[in-house]
Design a protein around this motif. Sequence first.
Motif, short mmCIF file in Angstrom:
data_model
loop_
_atom_site.label_atom_id
_atom_site.label_comp_id
_atom_site.label_asym_id
_atom_site.label_seq_id
_atom_site.Cartn_x
_atom_site.Cartn_y
_atom_site.Cartn_z
N GLY A 143 -0.30 -7.91 4.19
CA GLY A 143 0.98 -8.46 4.61
C GLY A 143 2.00 -8.50 3.49
O GLY A 143 3.17 -8.17 3.67
N LEU A 144 1.55 -8.89 2.30
CA LEU A 144 2.46 -8.96 1.16
C LEU A 144 2.95 -7.58 0.76
O LEU A 144 4.13 -7.40 0.43
N LEU A 145 2.06 -6.59 0.78
CA LEU A 145 2.48 -5.23 0.43
C LEU A 145 3.49 -4.68 1.43
O LEU A 145 4.47 -4.04 1.06
N VAL A 146 3.24 -4.94 2.71
CA VAL A 146 4.18 -4.49 3.74
C VAL A 146 5.53 -5.19 3.57
O VAL A 146 6.60 -4.57 3.65
N GLU A 155 0.36 4.25 -3.79
CA GLU A 155 0.38 3.20 -2.77
C GLU A 155 1.70 3.27 -2.02
O GLU A 155 2.76 2.93 -2.55
N VAL A 156 1.66 3.70 -0.76
CA VAL A 156 2.91 3.91 -0.03
C VAL A 156 3.69 2.62 0.15
O VAL A 156 4.93 2.62 0.17
N GLU A 157 2.98 1.46 0.24
CA GLU A 157 3.67 0.19 0.42
C GLU A 157 4.43 -0.24 -0.83
O GLU A 157 5.29 -1.12 -0.77
N VAL A 158 4.12 0.36 -1.98
CA VAL A 158 4.77 0.00 -3.23
C VAL A 158 6.05 0.80 -3.46
O VAL A 158 6.93 0.38 -4.21
#
Length: 420
Positions: free
Chosen positions: A296-299, A47-50
């Motif tokens: 939104g939260l991941l970003v 997961e790139v956002e993580v």
Amino acid sequence: MADPTPIQLIGTALFAMAVLHTFSTKFFHQLAQRQSRLSGVWHLLGEVEVVFGLWAMVLVLCVLGLSGADDAYAYLEQQNFTEPLFVFVILVIAGTRPILTLAQGLVETLTRWLPTPTAITCFVLTLALIPLLGSLITEPAAMTLAALMLRERYYQAGLSNRFKYATLAVLLVNVSIGGVLTPYAAPPVLMVADAWGWDLHFMATMFGWKAAVAVVTNTLVLALLFRKELAGMAAPDTTSKEAPMPTAIVLAHVLFLVGTVLTSHHPVAFIGLFLFFLGFVEAFDKHQEPLMLREGLLVGFFLAGLVVLGKQQTWWLQPVLAGLDATVLFFGAVGLTAITDNAALTYLGSLVAGISDPAKYALVAGAVTGGGLTVIANAPNPAGFAILRGHFDDESINPLWVLLAALGPTSVAGLCFMVL
């Protein structure tokens, strides 16, 4: 260059690992498919956002182990998380059906006025007009709207893999440069506008018109290269089977969006406004779709991790920026932006004493030019990735292919800023 502290060295090493990790997410997704026993772990690492949030947690644990809990808490509390919070809020509000309906209506109206094929015209307007509107509604909002419109009208129609990556690359570059018509919409400009006295007139005359030329050129070249694929697509269906969106609902969402933009420097204000927005959405849920809270939260988590890790890069970044002349600084900023957030880069530049006006221009122009090269180069980029990645192979976007696809539009932007 001052001797780095142990924590700074650890922070730089972890930052390098995070950058390498962002280019390896495709590999972890492939591992998840081959090894079912650990598929959950590999999916998490894919997961790139993580990525940056994960490595930021490692840094905090290192501070905890070396200096104790008090220093770890103090380090976190010293960071400014306004930008991650703002991007989260603006992404959720801009991604609602009333705002999307308004943006689509604007594009459809202009499409009907122009005597060109509908599918091509709509595509061009989405990739050019919406990023330029980012100068008014902020870049994160423009990224959210453009990505949603592209997903619904083109990515879901089954574009070729080459077209998907080329479109994503142009979107990232256009959004990065499309917000420079004003001094508040693009994060790298926002970081220096007050310190350097850059007002609306300065931005429009020194940056804005050049950015507009680059945005239009990038979009038209892309449409020309893939004109056969676009021409073969059915025209976007502009007839909605749902009840018309009430004007009052659209107006209310626009006011929430504008209020968030106007209070973007004050989290206590825009978070309070966002909570009121959540209540409004719940009260009029029949006119809504599920909010993009997860995305939104991941970003926001991604950007918060970038803030935590980025703080430890000042010991080497600031001396590098201070030692370059204007021309070298431009190209250096383009390259450095690819591996660090462009807003952090310009902020560090604003701390350099006695920087010349040509160097100021070169730094900001280079930072926004390189903002489409990687997912970490510009704050809104993770939002585009989160919205569109489900329509790529294995629901994963290969960062290397994005980098290669972005070289062309990035070169066009660079030429416009340095030659015009």
